[in-house]
Design an enzyme around this catalytic site. Structure first.
Site, PDB file in Angstrom:
ATOM      1  CG  ASN A 127     -20.577 -10.813  -3.545  1.00 24.74           C
ATOM      2  OD1 ASN A 127     -20.396 -11.100  -2.132  1.00 24.74           O
ATOM      3  ND2 ASN A 127     -20.172  -9.654  -4.022  1.00 24.74           N
ATOM      4  CB  CYS A 134      -1.141  -0.286   1.615  1.00 25.26           C
ATOM      5  SG  CYS A 134      -0.978  -0.350   3.050  1.00 25.26           S
ATOM      6  CD  GLN A 140     -15.823  -7.942  -4.926  1.00 22.09           C
ATOM      7  OE1 GLN A 140     -14.800  -7.016  -4.224  1.00 22.09           O
ATOM      8  NE2 GLN A 140     -16.591  -7.769  -6.119  1.00 22.09           N
ATOM      9  CG  ASP A 162     -13.950 -16.832 -22.759  1.00 14.26           C
ATOM     10  OD1 ASP A 162     -14.606 -16.082 -22.349  1.00 14.26           O
ATOM     11  OD2 ASP A 162     -13.347 -17.553 -23.303  1.00 14.26           O
ATOM     12  CG  ASP A 201     -18.450  -7.110  -9.993  1.00 14.97           C
ATOM     13  OD1 ASP A 201     -16.813  -7.002 -10.067  1.00 14.97           O
ATOM     14  OD2 ASP A 201     -18.016  -7.624  -9.046  1.00 14.97           O
ATOM     15  CB  CYS A 222     -12.154  -3.826 -10.195  1.00 14.25           C
ATOM     16  SG  CYS A 222     -11.651  -4.950 -11.812  1.00 14.25           S
ATOM     17  CG  PHE A 278     -18.247 -10.096 -15.890  1.00 15.51           C
ATOM     18  CD1 PHE A 278     -17.140 -10.738 -16.201  1.00 15.51           C
ATOM     19  CD2 PHE A 278     -19.162  -9.736 -16.081  1.00 15.51           C
ATOM     20  CE1 PHE A 278     -17.118 -10.749 -17.871  1.00 15.51           C
ATOM     21  CE2 PHE A 278     -18.652  -9.666 -17.713  1.00 15.51           C
ATOM     22  CZ  PHE A 278     -17.284 -10.195 -18.496  1.00 15.51           C
TER      23      PHE A 278
END
Length: 452
Positions: free
Chosen positions: A313, A92, A279, A358, A379, A405, A308
């Site tokens: 989730n 980080c 996640q 795919d 996502d 992301c 995806f």
């Protein structure tokens, strides 16, 4: 191709930082009088508004790189880093940047990407979502390297110079049960016969159990297995071994423990395996799901497509919200699809179905693509979703919610939806999935073209 450090001018130079790069470094230009005056230079450890003394570390055609030697004039947003390894470890890079400014910077990155790449702008900006900022990382990978000069085995993230493994004893962003056991993990590996044959240790944390997956290039001796078992017993970890590919992962001893985490708001438990994708930030994940469901505004009886979908989730909370409607999840990894189906059954959700496909290939033969849907959630990975968006029958959809992301791929895909397909980017905003890093997680909601 960067030149070798030996050929660089190592004389300290003073520069003014005017911006923050996408990877969290300060952006400056060499001042007048410098041999490369006006050329961009990326400076590690520096913040916008600061004047710093730097030493050049690399050179390329379009920009140079440097590290901060001294902060001459500090930004009011500079804070004391919490971790003693900050500045060396590359896990980080923004601990010296006030947390509220970090998320503001990420929001600016998102909006600039939307404008520059997609040539779009949201009608309104969503308030940023934030969760835990320390001890949040429940999944990741430690690199392992035996360093003979130090006579020790290093376990940690890569340094800011990714050629090296950071010599760390603790990590403040990894879940505390593991983050403060990094030194013990390094000592464990250093005591193994196979310490030169273990290149990485992956970790993943459920609500009740932390699993460590030891990748090993040679078979482990019985003595090594005994040491790993003793460590697992003493520290409360579950240890898995990976002698080959993903399918080779197996528990060190006995039966594999059941790993899982709960989503209390929807009374859902998701079960997973040690190398599955989940996640990273549990608190932020719950807030993200709640926001996605709020934005999608699923009504009873509607049919929702979740692309995806991974382990489910988003799919399973959506199924709860859909009532007598249906949610269809599609994912490229057949193993994840199998476990998503098991999760639906485990939670008694008969209105969630899953398909393996795919999503970057031709989908014309896929039966689920021919079914009508009211709403779409997606996502994707960092590469985005442009291939599947171009194949979807967008006409008839009432809303799209896109979780991303990578702001660059979201911006590209938003440009397609708005400029080519006629949709409206109603709202967009950022979510701090990875505090103290430059990673930008975002969410956007699109409304369909108005009927003429």
């Amino acid at each position: 191709m960067t030149d070798s450090v030996a050929r660089l001018d190592q004389t300290p130079k003073t520069v003014s930082i005017v911006d923050l790069s996408l990877d969290g470094r300060g952006v400056a230009r060499w001042p007048e009088g410098h041999a490369n005056a006006g050329k961009a230079v990326f400076v590690s450890g520096a913040l916008p508004g600061e004047t710093v003394s730097v030493q050049q570390t690399a050179r390329s055609r379009h920009f140079d790189e440097a590290k901060t030697l001294e902060v001459i004039e500090a930004s009011p947003d500079r804070v004391e880093p919490r971790c003693p390894h900050f500045g060396t470890c590359g896990g980080c890079v923004l601990q010296h940047f006030a947390e509220e400014r970090q998320i503001e910077s990420k929001q600016r990155v998102l909006l600039e990407n939307l404008q520059r790449i997609g040539h779009v702008a949201p009608q309104s900006v969503l308030p940023p979502l934030r969760g835990d900022s320390w001890g949040y990382r429940r999944k990741g990978r430690f690199s392992v390297r035996r360093v003979e000069k130090k006579d020790k085995t290093l376990v940690g993230f890569r340094e800011q110079d990714p050629r090296f493994v950071a010599d760390i004893g603790e990590c403040h962003v990894v879940v505390p049960q593991l983050g403060f056991k990094v030194a013990a993990l390094g000592a464990l590996v250093d005591g193994l016969d196979a310490r030169r044959d273990i290149p990485q240790i992956e970790f993943i944390a459920g609500d009740a159990q932390i699993a460590l997956v030891f990748r090993h290039l040679q078979p482990l001796s019985d003595a090594d297995k005994a040491k790993l078992a003793a460590f697992a017993e003493a520290e409360g970890f579950s240890i898995f071994l990976q002698p080959g590919g993903i399918d080779s992962v197996h528990p060190l001893t006995g039966d594999a423990p059941q790993l899982s985490f709960r989503l209390p708001q929807w009374d859902i438990e998701l079960m997973f395996r040690p190398l599955d994708f989940i996640q990273v930030n549990a608190k932020l994940n719950e807030a993200m799901i709640a926001r996605a469901l709020e934005l999608l505004d699923v009504q009873p009886g509607e049919r929702v497509l979740d692309l995806f979908c991974g382990l489910g989730n988003f799919t399973l909370p959506l199924a709860r919200a859909a009532g007598d409607g249906e949610v269809v999840g599609v994912e490229g990894d057949a193993g994840l699809v199998q476990r998503a189906r098991a999760n639906a059954a485990h939670n008694g959700l008969g209105n969630a179905t899953f398909h393996a496909a795919d999503l970057v290939q031709d989908l014309a033969a896929q039966p689920w693509l021919k079914a009508g849907f009211d709403k779409l959630l997606l996502d994707p990975a960092r590469s985005g979703a442009i291939e599947v968006l171009k194949q979807l029958p967008l006409k008839g959809l009432k809303r799209i919610v896109y979780v991303s992301c990578h702001p660059g791929s979201l911006a590209r895909d938003a440009g397609f939806l708005v400029n080519d397909a006629g949709w409206t980017l109603r709202e967009a905003g950022v979510m701090d999935m990875f505090p103290h890093t430059a990673h930008v997680e975002s969410i956007a909601v699109f409304d369909p073209p108005k009927k003429r």
